[in-house]
Write an enzyme that holds these catalytic residues in place. Structure first.
Site, PDB file in Angstrom:
ATOM      1  N   ASP A 173      39.659  30.872  34.550  1.00  0.00           N
ATOM      2  CA  ASP A 173      39.096  32.167  34.912  1.00  0.00           C
ATOM      3  C   ASP A 173      40.068  32.781  35.913  1.00  0.00           C
ATOM      4  O   ASP A 173      40.941  32.111  36.462  1.00  0.00           O
ATOM      5  CB  ASP A 173      37.680  32.026  35.490  1.00  0.00           C
ATOM      6  CG  ASP A 173      36.925  33.358  35.444  1.00  0.00           C
ATOM      7  OD1 ASP A 173      37.576  34.394  35.225  1.00  0.00           O
ATOM      8  OD2 ASP A 173      35.694  33.364  35.637  1.00  0.00           O
TER       9      ASP A 173
HETATM   10  C1  BGC Z   1      35.340  36.865  35.236  1.00  0.00           C
HETATM   11  C2  BGC Z   1      35.579  36.608  33.766  1.00  0.00           C
HETATM   12  C3  BGC Z   1      36.496  37.663  33.208  1.00  0.00           C
HETATM   13  C4  BGC Z   1      37.783  37.675  34.018  1.00  0.00           C
HETATM   14  C5  BGC Z   1      38.798  38.684  33.529  1.00  0.00           C
HETATM   15  C6  BGC Z   1      36.625  37.032  36.003  1.00  0.00           C
HETATM   16  O1  BGC Z   1      36.403  37.401  37.313  1.00  0.00           O
HETATM   17  O2  BGC Z   1      34.582  35.825  35.795  1.00  0.00           O
HETATM   18  O3  BGC Z   1      34.363  36.601  33.072  1.00  0.00           O
HETATM   19  O4  BGC Z   1      36.742  37.435  31.860  1.00  0.00           O
HETATM   20  O5  BGC Z   1      37.466  37.959  35.375  1.00  0.00           O
HETATM   21  O6  BGC Z   1      38.420  39.958  33.841  1.00  0.00           O
END
Ligand code: BGC
Length: 751
Positions: A264
């Site tokens: 993530d």
């Molecule tokens: C979120 C994810 C997301 C990623 C990219 C993160 O902060 O938890 O769900 O896909 O950002 O934007």
């Protein structure tokens, strides 16, 4: 002679160089030459591929993988979801727009209990991913609804791992049919937003296996996603992105996952540990991560085999992508057709919670007093990375008018004005009102008295919004605000005095308290956050153009504290244990409730709920036949015939629960093991539904043996219209116990 041979040798050397040079120059990535490419890559190129770059990105994309032009390796683009593709709708230097369709959010889709519908929706969604030039949508989001307050529950599906896993698998299949990828997220146990980047989820192996990993297991095995996103949090002391057991032993060795795992979004210490654990790609990618990997290669902390394993996974992913295929995307998906898909999806997923004296459907010619600021500011989706930039989100005022209802114009105008004033103030003082706390305007008792005389019915729209980065609160969020409560009371007293009905539409991102006020109103319609066309679908349900067929994907408890996880959900600490001003230590969360989440707890302990898991009404009625269950050592097959015994066409969802024989591990009173939804049945029409459950799917996880075990003995099979409304039962004898030891079979040491 001598001279000649020198010339010949020189020619040979030149030819050799030329061939080598030619090979090098012409060596470009193909599906069948991944090993040769690996061989030709420099170590810098390899670590570059393991770390995203965010350079030259499509506006609004979340991340990418780095291109290596000399080897024909293209950049691939990763964009957010899951309710649609999340990209910037406008770009510099062009008038063209890049809006995407906002489909119903995860919870709404799960309420349809219709995996074919999910696949149909994501087939359309995946077309937008393809036609806007992305390679992967960072979805589905599929963490379990452990607690009603998780701010991202709307992106996720259910409190039940089977429903969640089946929905996610269908999501993946629909998207990937388009030749683009998915990223099943957030693996795993990302069940709260508070301190989400650091929180340590302390969970027993059994609860992990049976709940928090089970849905991912189903999605991986049945959906075959191209990618999985590890979560920010820790599980039992290790960051998930650095946990070999999670990313390699379970995900790849046990479940057969063969795609890439990406982090993530954020840099953590321990890049090398993550790479070794099987986290192939670091996103969004920072130079420091490449430096760490290079240093580790040089020091021998990570082997070339480990680096190559991850690079190989990424190359195998890249050869599947549209960028690799040089797909000429149009930037013009058929948004009109997809809007129709979104509307259809909402129609099939709205839950009718209450309908006293057939209040609904309405005739369609009523004069309607539409209350609530949410009737103007309708929430199609939640906030954060799960948001979608749609060209338009229909609100209830416009949808009711389009459906042919006459609105109380003065009241409608009042709400429009309130909304305009709120948004102008927001713009003027520059501090946008947090949508989560948009004030509900008051309506005087006098005005309500008059409106109750002037209108035929009242429809009160209540809204809740949330999203990434914050969890919801109990006061004024899970519970109604005092203004909302007052509004409901005054509307209900005055309309009922006039012999008129009161309906509530719940346009909410997650569970709210309903027990204290549901008796004040005649009907409750629950569309959740149903996407850009959701309001139209609600109007169709109110009018009876569509018969509701959704059912709850989670329990609605009487009180927030009834859910056992609430004792350990960080928010509540101040309320329950803490001294004023003191905060619970949010470094960790003890999953003390273990496997007793949702109906597993409420049913087993016979705790009263406001609406049970799996609950939802219809404008018609259904009868269930005597079921048949045939078992053998592979599992069992159940069939049951459902007949529409009412006056209008409708669809019924049959939920198959199983109660395991007593003895051995303590088991929930019943667990959902299968479900099926009928087609649209005309009055009098029947359909026979067949549901299969394998012996493995019946198993519980025995920590002592580190094995899945299905006990021998008599199993009860219950066919429910909800977790509490069991319409038919059968039983079968499972003759010989079976087990699936996860060590011995797979040779993976337990950490
Ligand atoms: C979120 C994810 C997301 C990623 C990219 C993160 O902060 O938890 O769900 O896909 O950002 O934007």
């Amino acid at each position: 002679m001598k001279k000649q041979s020198i010339i010949l040798s020189l020619c040979l050397v030149c030819a050799l160089f030329a061939t080598k040079g030619m090979t090098q120059n012409n060596l470009v990535l193909r599906e069948d030459n991944i090993e040769a490419i690996l061989h030709a890559m420099t170590i810098e190129e390899k670590v570059g591929l393991l770390v995203g770059s965010q350079e030259d990105m499509m506006p609004g994309a979340a991340g990418n993988t780095r291109p290596i032009p000399r080897l024909g390796i293209p950049m691939t683009i990763l964009c957010d979801g899951p309710a649609g593709l999340n990209i910037e709708p406008k770009r510099e230097g062009t008038d063209q727009t890049f809006y995407c369709t906002g489909f119903p959010t995860g919870t709404a889709m799960a309420s349809s209990w219709d995996v074919a519908l999910m696949e149909y929706v994501t087939t359309a969604m995946g077309n937008e991913v393809l036609e806007y030039g992305a390679d992967v949508i960072l979805a589905p989001g599929m963490n379990l609804h452990r607690n009603p307050l998780c701010g991202r529950n709307f992106e996720y599906y259910s409190e039940d791992p089977l429903l969640s896993g089946k929905m996610a698998a269908a999501f993946v299949r629909g998207i990937q049919k388009n030749g683009v990828g998915t990223s099943v997220k957030h693996y795993a146990a990302n069940n709260q937003e508070i301190n989400r980047r650091e929180n340590d989820a302390r969970i027993s192996d059994r609860a992990l296996r049976e709940l928090y990993l089970k849905n991912f297991e189903i999605a991986v095995k049945e959906g075959k996603p191209w990618t999985v996103m590890s979560s920010y949090n820790k599980i039992n002391g290790d960051y998930t992105q650095q946990k070999h057991w999670l990313l390699t032993t379970v995900l790849r060795d046990e479940w057969g996952f063969d795609g890439i795992v990406m982090t993530d979004w954020g840099v953590k210490e321990g890049t090398v540990k993550a790479a070794k654990a099987g986290n192939d790609l670091m996103e969004p990618g920072r130079p420091i991560e490449m430096e760490r990997l290079l240093a580790a290669v040089n020091s021998g902390e990570i082997s070339m085999e480990e680096i190559d394993r991850n690079v190989r996974n990424i190359l195998k992913y890249i050869v599947k992508t549209p960028h690799f295929r040089k797909y000429k995307f149009s930037n013009k998906p058929d948004l009109k057709a997809h809007a129709a898909v979104a509307r259809k999806a909402t129609e099939e997923s709205i839950v009718l919670l209450k309908n006293d004296d057939n209040t609904l459907p309405m005739k369609g010619n009523e004069k309607v007093a539409l209350y609530g600021i949410t009737s103007v500011d309708f929430f199609g989706i939640g906030t954060g990375s799960g948001e979608v930039n749609t060209a338009h989100i229909a609100n209830m005022q416009e949808a009711m008018t389009a459906a042919g209802f006459t609105l109380d114009n003065d009241l409608a105008e009042y709400y429009r004005l309130c909304y305009a004033t709120q948004t102008t103030t927001e713009k003027m003082d520059g501090s946008a009102i947090d949508k989560r706390h948009r004030p509900e305007p008051t309506v005087s008792v006098k005005a309500i008295e008059r409106q109750a005389k002037d209108n035929d019915v009242a429809v009160v729209v209540l809204g809740r919004i949330a999203g990434e980065g914050a969890d919801r609160a109990v006061k004024d969020d899970f519970e109604l605000t005092s203004i909302e409560r007052e509004l409901l009371q005054n509307v209900s007293i005055n309309y009922h005095k006039e012999g008129k009905k009161v309906m509530v539409v719940l346009n909410i991102v997650g569970a709210i308290e309903t027990a204290s006020w549901k008796n004040m109103v005649d009907a409750i319609v629950l569309p959740w956050t149903p996407g850009q066309e959701g309001a139209h679908a609600v109007a169709d349900i109110l009018k009876g153009k569509v018969n509701p067929s959704g059912k709850l994907a989670m329990t609605l408890p009487v009180n927030y504290m009834d859910a056992p996880s609430s004792r350990n959900f960080p928010y509540t600490w101040d309320m329950t244990n803490g001294k004023k001003g003191e905060r619970k230590n949010v470094d960790f969360t003890d999953y003390e409730e273990d496997i007793w989440v949702g109906y597993r707890y409420f049913q087993t302990n016979k705790v009263e709920v406001s609406y049970p898991f799996g609950y939802g009404l219809s404008y018609t009625t259904f009868s269930y036949s005597k079921p048949s269950v045939k078992a053998d050592k592979e599992g069992f097959t159940a069939t049951i015939t459902v007949t529409n015994t009412g006056k209008v066409a409708g669809r019924e969802i049959v939920e198959l629960y199983v109660a395991a024989p007593a003895g051995g591990l303590e088991k929930p009173a019943r667990e959902l093991k299968a479900f099926a939804k009928t087609k649209l049945l005309s009055p009098g029409q029947s359909e026979t539904l067949t549901m299969k459950v394998s012996a493995y799917e019946m198993a519980s996880f025995n920590e002592e043996h580190s094995a899945w075990e299905t006990a021998a003995g008599t199993y009860q099979v219950m066919f429910g219209a909800s977790a509490t409304d069991i319409r038919a039962t059968a039983s079968f004898n499972f003759k010989k116990a079976q087990d699936w030891p996860v060590h011995d079979v797979l040779g993976a040491p337990k950490e």
